[in-house]
Design an enzyme around this catalytic site. Sequence first.
Site, PDB file in Angstrom:
ATOM      1  N   CYS A  72       3.731  -6.296  -6.621  1.00  0.00           N
ATOM      2  CA  CYS A  72       4.047  -5.060  -7.328  1.00  0.00           C
ATOM      3  C   CYS A  72       5.160  -4.306  -6.598  1.00  0.00           C
ATOM      4  O   CYS A  72       6.307  -4.722  -6.649  1.00  0.00           O
ATOM      5  CB  CYS A  72       2.792  -4.222  -7.543  1.00  0.00           C
ATOM      6  SG  CYS A  72       2.982  -2.987  -8.848  1.00  0.00           S
ATOM      7  N   HIS A 116      -1.132  -8.000  -9.499  1.00  0.00           N
ATOM      8  CA  HIS A 116      -2.001  -7.747  -8.345  1.00  0.00           C
ATOM      9  C   HIS A 116      -2.999  -8.887  -8.116  1.00  0.00           C
ATOM     10  O   HIS A 116      -4.164  -8.791  -8.522  1.00  0.00           O
ATOM     11  CB  HIS A 116      -2.756  -6.430  -8.539  1.00  0.00           C
ATOM     12  CG  HIS A 116      -1.882  -5.234  -8.429  1.00  0.00           C
ATOM     13  ND1 HIS A 116      -1.671  -4.582  -7.237  1.00  0.00           N
ATOM     14  CD2 HIS A 116      -1.129  -4.591  -9.360  1.00  0.00           C
ATOM     15  CE1 HIS A 116      -0.838  -3.578  -7.439  1.00  0.00           C
ATOM     16  NE2 HIS A 116      -0.487  -3.562  -8.719  1.00  0.00           N
ATOM     17  N   GLU A 153      -4.543  -9.642  -5.479  1.00  0.00           N
ATOM     18  CA  GLU A 153      -5.609  -9.216  -4.565  1.00  0.00           C
ATOM     19  C   GLU A 153      -6.803  -8.620  -5.303  1.00  0.00           C
ATOM     20  O   GLU A 153      -7.874  -8.455  -4.719  1.00  0.00           O
ATOM     21  CB  GLU A 153      -5.055  -8.218  -3.537  1.00  0.00           C
ATOM     22  CG  GLU A 153      -4.782  -6.828  -4.049  1.00  0.00           C
ATOM     23  CD  GLU A 153      -3.466  -6.645  -4.802  1.00  0.00           C
ATOM     24  OE1 GLU A 153      -3.124  -5.480  -5.095  1.00  0.00           O
ATOM     25  OE2 GLU A 153      -2.779  -7.643  -5.105  1.00  0.00           O
TER      26      GLU A 153
END
Length: 192
Positions: free
Chosen positions: A82, A170, A172
């Site tokens: 990002c 994202h 994660e």
Amino acid sequence: MITIGILDLQGDVEEHQIITEKALKEMKIDGTTKLVNTLDDIKDCNGLIISGGESSTIGMHLEKTGLSNYLKETGIPILGTCAGLVLLSKKTDQDQPLLGLIDSTVKRNGFGRQRMSFESEIKFNNEDYHGIFIRAPYISQISDDVEVLSKYDDKIIAVKQNQYIGIAFHPELTEDTLIHKLFILEVESCVV
């Protein structure tokens, strides 16, 4: 043993740490993670993850601490997600500090603001992947030296150039270690 640094300034730092450690374990690689905020913190790291947040603020921090010059001079592998993707690019639609390590132009918040965030099934490096897009940028232009890893709706959302990987979404925030494993392999290939 390899050490993956995670910039401890903004974004999903803890989530990146958890999924990186999970990927290391799944790959049976002797490695660890370390939170990084200063030049001294990064000196024993073999790679760095720059997560989401406000890219202009993160860029100013990198310049102020000397991390920006260090990253450019040493060439350690970087995974930028990002805002991290924005920082890795050479150009963006805003005037802000950039690392300029991927020959690309990025449109910040290209998919819209917070309320326009979304999730979608995508292909990443020809593998099925669940993408989570939060105020996500996209890549509007790349040079021939940049490898496209993923597109969504004809927009480039993931790229790799040399030891640098930029992701608009994202990873994660998922349980899928695919992207972090790709980064760990890149770090391993750069460790002498």
